[in-house]
Design an enzyme around this catalytic site. Structure first.
Site, PDB file in Angstrom:
ATOM      1  N   ASP A 103       0.847  -1.191   0.000  1.00  0.00           N
ATOM      2  CA  ASP A 103       0.000   0.000   0.000  1.00  0.00           C
ATOM      3  C   ASP A 103       0.887   1.248   0.000  1.00  0.00           C
ATOM      4  O   ASP A 103       2.083   1.168   0.311  1.00  0.00           O
ATOM      5  CB  ASP A 103      -0.900  -0.039   1.238  1.00  0.00           C
ATOM      6  CG  ASP A 103      -1.775   1.180   1.370  1.00  0.00           C
ATOM      7  OD1 ASP A 103      -2.477   1.510   0.407  1.00  0.00           O
ATOM      8  OD2 ASP A 103      -1.750   1.812   2.440  1.00  0.00           O
ATOM      9  N   ASP A 115      -0.288   5.216   0.816  1.00  0.00           N
ATOM     10  CA  ASP A 115      -0.550   6.203   1.862  1.00  0.00           C
ATOM     11  C   ASP A 115      -0.617   5.529   3.236  1.00  0.00           C
ATOM     12  O   ASP A 115      -1.368   4.581   3.431  1.00  0.00           O
ATOM     13  CB  ASP A 115      -1.872   6.924   1.603  1.00  0.00           C
ATOM     14  CG  ASP A 115      -1.865   7.706   0.306  1.00  0.00           C
ATOM     15  OD1 ASP A 115      -1.052   8.632   0.186  1.00  0.00           O
ATOM     16  OD2 ASP A 115      -2.662   7.378  -0.593  1.00  0.00           O
ATOM     17  N   ASP A 139      -1.656  -0.697   6.063  1.00  0.00           N
ATOM     18  CA  ASP A 139      -1.731   0.012   7.344  1.00  0.00           C
ATOM     19  C   ASP A 139      -3.136   0.057   7.913  1.00  0.00           C
ATOM     20  O   ASP A 139      -3.350   0.686   8.953  1.00  0.00           O
ATOM     21  CB  ASP A 139      -1.218   1.451   7.176  1.00  0.00           C
ATOM     22  CG  ASP A 139      -2.158   2.306   6.335  1.00  0.00           C
ATOM     23  OD1 ASP A 139      -2.572   1.837   5.249  1.00  0.00           O
ATOM     24  OD2 ASP A 139      -2.477   3.428   6.741  1.00  0.00           O
TER      25      ASP A 139
END
Length: 234
Positions: A11, A13, A182
């Site tokens: 991922d 961001d 995240d």
């Protein structure tokens, strides 16, 4: 359980790059264009991660003091969405990467994974036109064979489709492809796709502790990932 990881989907961001500053600047410029109140960093952190449409709709509903249910369907939000999206796109492309930084340990982690022969792809809910320039600006683009954004497929994470399509593009089986993210979006998509998942503890998880989300492990730095994998490879 032993793992046989051949590829990793990472991922963007909140996992590789802290982009809250970019989001805040672009959203505040957009709000100013629409004569709406400015956003707070806390609001941005709670609403990023599900794609630009959800972000803009959520922010509009919040700034207009509308109930949370208005995010999906509300005449006022619907009327403002298109002009807000156009202004947001303009402002984000102008500031993309200028108020963002690569998290400590990311470069070391990616370099070690690449040296170990693990094929890498970046998969984000961010529009591809935002993601590719950001990876270039932060010196990360060269690590990834493929880059896919939130508009690359018919659906976004937490739907498993983007992960399944990314595994297909890499030519890697899902059970041998690690998802690194995240948030619960990444974990839900990985579980549904049949991919093992690792979550970092420092990103954005809609204001909730990420350790409450089921995962193979929760790491404080991507620099710890290669060693973690080495101890679990079958």
């Amino acid at each position: 359980m032993p793992l046989n990881i051949q590829a990793a989907i990472v991922d963007l961001d909140g996992t590789m790059v802290d982009t809250l500053g970019d989001f805040e600047v672009a959203l505040n410029r957009t709000m100013a264009d629409l004569d709406l109140p400015l956003v707070t960093p806390g609001l941005v952190e709670r609403t990023v991660g599900k794609g630009s449409e959800h972000l803009i709709r959520s922010v509009l509903a919040h700034q207009l003091a509308l109930p949370e249910a208005s995010v999906g369907a509300c005449a006022t939000v619907d009327a403002l969405y298109e002009p807000a999206w156009l202004r947001y796109q303009h402002h984000y492309l102008q500031c993309n990467g200028q108020h963002a930084h690569v998290y400590p340990g990311v470069l070391d982690g990616l370099q070690a994974l690449q040296a170990a022969g693990i094929r890498l792809a970046c998969l984000t809910n961010k529009p591809l036109s935002f993601a590719q320039p950001l990876l270039q600006a932060k010196g990360l683009a060269g690590f990834f064979e493929r880059v896919f954004g939130g508009d690359s497929f018919e659906r976004k994470k937490p739907d498993p489709l983007p992960l399944l399509k990314t595994c297909e593009a890499l030519g890697a089986p899902t059970d041998q492809t690690l998802m690194v993210g995240d948030s619960s979006n990444d974990a839900q998509a990985a579980h549904a796709a049949g991919c093992p998942v690792i979550l970092v503890t420092y990103g954005y998880n809609h204001g909730q502790p990420v350790q409450a989300t089921p995962a193979a492990a929760w790491l404080d730095s991507l620099a710890h990932l290669p060693q973690w994998l080495q101890t679990r490879q079958s």
